[in-house]
Design a protein around this motif. Structure first.
Motif, PDB file in Angstrom:
ATOM      1  N   ALA A   4       0.853  -1.181   0.000  1.00  0.00           N
ATOM      2  CA  ALA A   4       0.000   0.000   0.000  1.00  0.00           C
ATOM      3  C   ALA A   4       0.888   1.230   0.000  1.00  0.00           C
ATOM      4  O   ALA A   4       2.035   1.186   0.457  1.00  0.00           O
ATOM      5  CB  ALA A   4      -0.909   0.002   1.227  1.00  0.00           C
ATOM      6  N   GLN A   5       0.342   2.315  -0.498  1.00  0.00           N
ATOM      7  CA  GLN A   5       1.079   3.572  -0.545  1.00  0.00           C
ATOM      8  C   GLN A   5       0.859   4.323   0.762  1.00  0.00           C
ATOM      9  O   GLN A   5      -0.273   4.491   1.214  1.00  0.00           O
ATOM     10  CB  GLN A   5       0.599   4.424  -1.716  1.00  0.00           C
ATOM     11  N   ALA A   6       1.942   4.750   1.379  1.00  0.00           N
ATOM     12  CA  ALA A   6       1.857   5.550   2.599  1.00  0.00           C
ATOM     13  C   ALA A   6       2.689   6.804   2.404  1.00  0.00           C
ATOM     14  O   ALA A   6       3.634   6.823   1.595  1.00  0.00           O
ATOM     15  CB  ALA A   6       2.361   4.761   3.807  1.00  0.00           C
ATOM     16  N   ALA A   7       2.357   7.821   3.137  1.00  0.00           N
ATOM     17  CA  ALA A   7       3.112   9.067   3.032  1.00  0.00           C
ATOM     18  C   ALA A   7       4.542   8.846   3.521  1.00  0.00           C
ATOM     19  O   ALA A   7       4.782   8.086   4.458  1.00  0.00           O
ATOM     20  CB  ALA A   7       2.436  10.151   3.865  1.00  0.00           C
ATOM     21  N   GLN A   8       5.487   9.506   2.870  1.00  0.00           N
ATOM     22  CA  GLN A   8       6.875   9.418   3.324  1.00  0.00           C
ATOM     23  C   GLN A   8       6.960  10.010   4.721  1.00  0.00           C
ATOM     24  O   GLN A   8       6.412  11.072   4.990  1.00  0.00           O
ATOM     25  CB  GLN A   8       7.792  10.187   2.369  1.00  0.00           C
ATOM     26  N   PRO A   9       7.626   9.309   5.648  1.00  0.00           N
ATOM     27  CA  PRO A   9       7.683   9.813   7.020  1.00  0.00           C
ATOM     28  C   PRO A   9       8.402  11.150   7.115  1.00  0.00           C
ATOM     29  O   PRO A   9       9.339  11.421   6.359  1.00  0.00           O
ATOM     30  CB  PRO A   9       8.441   8.708   7.766  1.00  0.00           C
ATOM     31  N   GLY A  39      -3.816   1.517  10.826  1.00  0.00           N
ATOM     32  CA  GLY A  39      -2.599   2.297  10.661  1.00  0.00           C
ATOM     33  C   GLY A  39      -1.317   1.563  11.020  1.00  0.00           C
ATOM     34  O   GLY A  39      -0.259   2.192  11.112  1.00  0.00           O
ATOM     35  N   LEU A  41       2.067  -0.018  10.932  1.00  0.00           N
ATOM     36  CA  LEU A  41       3.234   0.044  10.048  1.00  0.00           C
ATOM     37  C   LEU A  41       4.364  -0.724  10.729  1.00  0.00           C
ATOM     38  O   LEU A  41       5.138  -0.155  11.491  1.00  0.00           O
ATOM     39  CB  LEU A  41       3.651   1.501   9.801  1.00  0.00           C
ATOM     40  N   GLY A  73       7.497   1.093  11.306  1.00  0.00           N
ATOM     41  CA  GLY A  73       7.628   1.704   9.999  1.00  0.00           C
ATOM     42  C   GLY A  73       8.800   1.263   9.149  1.00  0.00           C
ATOM     43  O   GLY A  73       9.078   1.877   8.119  1.00  0.00           O
ATOM     44  N   ALA A  76       9.352  -0.514   4.644  1.00  0.00           N
ATOM     45  CA  ALA A  76       8.996   0.550   3.706  1.00  0.00           C
ATOM     46  C   ALA A  76      10.248   1.046   2.993  1.00  0.00           C
ATOM     47  O   ALA A  76      11.377   0.691   3.345  1.00  0.00           O
ATOM     48  CB  ALA A  76       8.317   1.697   4.455  1.00  0.00           C
TER      49      ALA A  76
END
Length: 294
Positions: A4-9, A39, A41, A73, A76
């Motif tokens: 899935a696409q997640a925002a860059q931390p 949510g 990660l 996280g 990723a």
């Protein structure tokens, strides 16, 4: 599991942004996927390249190869990691090797500290064929302990002997005690059987329940076993992790600690690797790569 696409931390002031080249899932993390929280990660073991330095001036500059242990996280392409929980990588270590170090290696170091001096002592280690077990065996043997490792197969036992185990057995009931220290991580009936093999006043450090079966201990059985035995609960967690990572990197780069990597694969095969890791079909660590790991 699916990508899935997640925002860059966005790193905190005391964090670096790492472009992840390799990460190592841990078996315990696979259980989080059974009923994932919104949510979620996962990912605690990463190695790669610093692409954004910490805003507060701590930590290494952009372009530095590092290994890190973030709280989440890490599965990723990018991960934010506190500068207190990273170590710079020398040329002698690849990012694949480095990614196999954090959780298992930190656990092994802290577990042996919790056990106290092991030099010249007899140590029984259950669940020895996992990532933690390989590191504990090598570190304890190097420190002068006489390690008896419990593992399910002859193949895995052979590798543990190469790492310094004095004896390898396929069940706790085969272990010839008594032992000053027991390091127990399987749960079920193994804990009681291991406890019975302690010397009087010996210590059992309980650091896991890999079999996912609650441990069973009968008070009256203990009356026939070692007097004044100590059972100590152990959990490795407690940031910062940087000093321990520096130690692990130094030992590995110097050839004194050998990451046991049972499988390396592209992260596109993550689902397959996670299933095999969960079902114990991988010896030691699994490492997934993103792009060209160096």
């Amino acid at each position: 599991m699916e990508f899935a696409q997640a925002a860059q931390p966005v790193p905190a002031p005391d964090e670096v942004l790492v472009k992840v080249e390799a990460f190592a899932p841990n078996r315990g993390e696979t259980f989080l996927l059974e009923a994932p929280e919104p949510g979620l990660l996962p990912g605690k073991d990463v190695a790669g390249l610093v692409v954004q330095a910490a805003a507060d001036g701590s930590g290494p500059p952009v372009g530095t190869r590092v290994v890190g242990h973030p709280p989440r996280g890490g599965w990723a392409e990018y991960a934010s990691v506190a500068t207190g929980s990273i170590a710079v990588l020398p040329d002698e270590l690849t990012t694949v090797q480095a990614a196999a170090l954090p959780l298992a290696g930190i656990t092994a170091l802290r577990l042996l500290r919790a056990a106290g001096t092991v030099t010249g002592r007899r140590v029984l280690l259950t669940g020895a064929s996992g990532g933690v077990g390989h590191y504990v065996t090598e570190l304890a043997a190097a420190a002068g302990a006489e390690v008896t490792a419990v593992t399910a197969t002859a193949e895995r036992g052979a590798r543990l002997r190469e790492l310094g185990a004095a004896a390898v057995v396929h069940g706790v009931d085969e272990a010839e005690g008594p032992f000053e220290v027991v390091l127990e991580s399987t749960g079920g009936s193994a804990l009681g059987a291991a406890l019975a093999r302690l010397v009087p006043g010996g210590t059992l450090v309980w650091f896991g329940q890999a079999g996912r079966t609650p441990a069973t201990v009968d008070f009256f059985d203990l009356l026939a076993g070692p007097e004044n035995a100590v059972i100590r609960h152990f959990h490795y967690a407690g940031a910062p992790y940087g000093r321990d990572l520096v130690t692990l990197v130094r030992l590995a780069a110097g050839g004194r600690l050998h990451p046991e990597i049972g499988r390396t694969a592209d992260w596109s095969r993550a689902a397959e690797v996670l299933v095999d890791l969960r079902e114990r079909r991988i010896r030691g660590k699994a490492v997934l790569t993103i792009g060209a790991a160096r």
